[in-house]
Design an enzyme around this catalytic site. Structure first.
Site, PDB file in Angstrom:
ATOM      1  N   PRO A 251       0.785  -1.244   0.000  1.00  0.00           N
ATOM      2  CA  PRO A 251       0.000   0.000   0.000  1.00  0.00           C
ATOM      3  C   PRO A 251       0.812   1.287   0.000  1.00  0.00           C
ATOM      4  O   PRO A 251       0.245   2.369   0.141  1.00  0.00           O
ATOM      5  CB  PRO A 251      -0.803  -0.117   1.301  1.00  0.00           C
ATOM      6  CG  PRO A 251       0.098  -0.882   2.206  1.00  0.00           C
ATOM      7  CD  PRO A 251       0.798  -1.890   1.329  1.00  0.00           C
ATOM      8  N   LYS A 254       6.318   2.023   2.566  1.00  0.00           N
ATOM      9  CA  LYS A 254       7.785   2.055   2.550  1.00  0.00           C
ATOM     10  C   LYS A 254       8.301   3.088   1.559  1.00  0.00           C
ATOM     11  O   LYS A 254       9.278   3.798   1.831  1.00  0.00           O
ATOM     12  CB  LYS A 254       8.323   0.659   2.258  1.00  0.00           C
ATOM     13  CG  LYS A 254       7.925  -0.344   3.340  1.00  0.00           C
ATOM     14  CD  LYS A 254       8.390  -1.745   3.002  1.00  0.00           C
ATOM     15  CE  LYS A 254       7.865  -2.741   4.022  1.00  0.00           C
ATOM     16  NZ  LYS A 254       6.383  -2.869   3.982  1.00  0.00           N
ATOM     17  N   ASP A 271       3.430  -1.474  -8.833  1.00  0.00           N
ATOM     18  CA  ASP A 271       2.603  -2.584  -8.355  1.00  0.00           C
ATOM     19  C   ASP A 271       1.765  -3.092  -9.524  1.00  0.00           C
ATOM     20  O   ASP A 271       1.426  -2.330 -10.443  1.00  0.00           O
ATOM     21  CB  ASP A 271       1.700  -2.177  -7.193  1.00  0.00           C
ATOM     22  CG  ASP A 271       1.232  -3.384  -6.392  1.00  0.00           C
ATOM     23  OD1 ASP A 271       1.922  -3.759  -5.428  1.00  0.00           O
ATOM     24  OD2 ASP A 271       0.187  -3.954  -6.742  1.00  0.00           O
ATOM     25  N   CYS A 369       6.922 -10.193   5.259  1.00  0.00           N
ATOM     26  CA  CYS A 369       6.310 -10.249   6.590  1.00  0.00           C
ATOM     27  C   CYS A 369       6.037 -11.711   6.955  1.00  0.00           C
ATOM     28  O   CYS A 369       5.067 -12.026   7.633  1.00  0.00           O
ATOM     29  CB  CYS A 369       5.044  -9.408   6.661  1.00  0.00           C
ATOM     30  SG  CYS A 369       3.776  -9.807   5.440  1.00  0.00           S
TER      31      CYS A 369
END
Length: 427
Positions: A251, A254, A271, A369
């Site tokens: 989203p 970073k 993206d 993650c």
């Protein structure tokens, strides 16, 4: 219908979508929350759904133990409503109001003939402790076994931390305000926070609040981002004026953090999903950041790359999300063993496709993650073995456990999410 009943019905419908219709929690909340005009109701529904999903094994064990007859296959929405009721009690909401609103919501669902049972079960929960359940019981067997294999000494702590409510971390936009000054704004608003000594822009709230209550949120002074994700900017540390690619950007947190830290960076946020890119652009607009936004498949650079090398590349790769189960508890419902195999293939493709885009002497940071070694240290070890001009660059100890091929932070450590990070240099 009162707002209290509407919010409980909405929470039950969200759980029904996630538990019985295979929908992601993010998607279910995304369509349900806009139906509630009051932001306090929206925050309540999200908190109830999160709590119920994290604790669903305990709640279901209590219901099964306390009911004379188990609920049938057609009783999914009633079970969801009972989970809503139990979640409210565990969250510390006033019992009388929680029970009354939940019972009325059960009636509104067409369960008037079972409203007495709902009331009795929830009243029992106010008097008796729920039967304990091992946090590991919420995990699919294959994934729990993988965690125990990868992290035998830390597995119990991982399962326990993943069942807890995570803290709310803020990232202060240093482009417009320094952290200490924003910290003072929080104090003036009656919001208590703590800093992270090795993360210059991070603040951890003592208690979560809706973003609308954060001073200067709409003006772009602050964003919500876990501290582990904020550390990625320190891992990349591009030099002033660098050309930077955030290859799986949505989203956008970073890329935004990098731009907030250094206005001279020339950042491209890429993206594959156009809808996510539009939302990311809205976020950059709120933060008043000039970042190039581009739709494209990072595994196929020929379709979008202009041939000019990047000085720094960030690959925040798609992964199992096993390190953020406390934030996305539906991961444990929807993730399959075959998904990890497929994701590992995509991760390798991303590394191989994007490495040629990096200038000699440049830096590439690979992050996930996940806490599964196959997606992290094993991925980097294999990449280094097949890439002659790639070298692993050291990271500071505060990035987490040194795996030999990158650093792994585990869920709950220093209050942060589970996150992996490896820094590579191009010879």
């Amino acid at each position: 219908m009162s707002d209290g009943v509407a919010s409980r019905m909405t929470a039950a419908n969200v759980l029904e979508d996630v538990l019985h219709h295979g929908r992601s929690l993010k998607a279910a909340l995304g369509s349900a929350l806009p139906t509630l005009p009051d932001p306090r109701d929206r925050a309540l529904v999200e908190a109830i759904a999160m709590t119920a999903l994290r604790q669903r094994v305990r709640y279901n064990a209590a219901l099964d133990a306390w009911m004379a007859r188990p609920l049938g296959q057609r009783d999914g929405n009633l079970r969801s409503m009972l989970l809503v009721g139990l979640a409210q009690l565990e969250m510390g909401l006033p019992a009388h109001a929680a029970l009354a609103a939940t019972v009325d919501a059960a009636r509104a669902l067409g369960r008037a003939h079972q409203a007495g049972m709902v009331n009795a079960l929830l009243r029992r929960a106010t008097r008796e402790a729920l039967p304990p359940a091992a946090p590991e019981a919420a995990w699919p067997t294959w994934l729990a076994q993988q965690i125990r294999s990868d992290w035998p000494q830390q597995a119990d702590a991982i399962f326990a931390a993943s069942a807890e409510m995570p803290p709310l971390w803020l990232r202060v936009n240093r482009r417009w305000i320094v952290r200490d000054d924003y910290w003072n704004l929080l104090r003036e608003a009656g919001i208590e926070a703590t800093d992270a000594p090795y993360l210059a822009d991070a603040l951890r709230l003592h208690a979560a609040v809706p973003v609308q209550q954060l001073p200067g949120f709409d003006a772009g002074l602050v964003s919500v981002q876990d501290a582990a994700a904020q550390a990625i900017a320190d891992a990349l540390t591009p030099a002033a004026g660098s050309r930077v690619l955030d290859a799986c950007a949505a989203p956008g947190g970073k890329a935004a953090h990098l731009a907030e830290r250094d206005a001279s960076l020339r950042i491209t946020a890429l993206d594959v999903d156009a809808r996510r890119m539009r939302r990311m652009q809205d976020s950059f607009t709120r933060l008043r950041l000039g970042i190039e936004v581009r739709v494209g498949d990072a595994t196929s650079p020929a379709a979008w790359w202009d041939g000019t090398p990047f000085d720094a590349i960030l690959i925040d790769a798609p992964c199992s999300a096993s390190g953020i189960v406390r934030r996305q508890p539906d991961v444990l419902l929807h993730r399959r063993e075959a998904d990890v195999v497929a994701l590992a293939c995509i991760q390798a493709q991303l590394l191989d496709a994007l490495w040629p885009l990096l200038a000699p002497g440049g830096t590439l940071v690979y992050a996930t993650c996940s806490i599964v070694r196959a997606e992290n240290s094993a991925q980097i070890e294999a990449f280094l073995a097949r890439t002659a001009d790639a070298a692993l660059a050291p990271l500071a100890a505060h990035f987490g456990h040194d795996t030999g091929f990158g650093h792994q932070r585990l869920p709950g450590e220093d209050g942060m999410d589970g996150f992996f990070c490896a820094r590579l240099r191009k010879r």
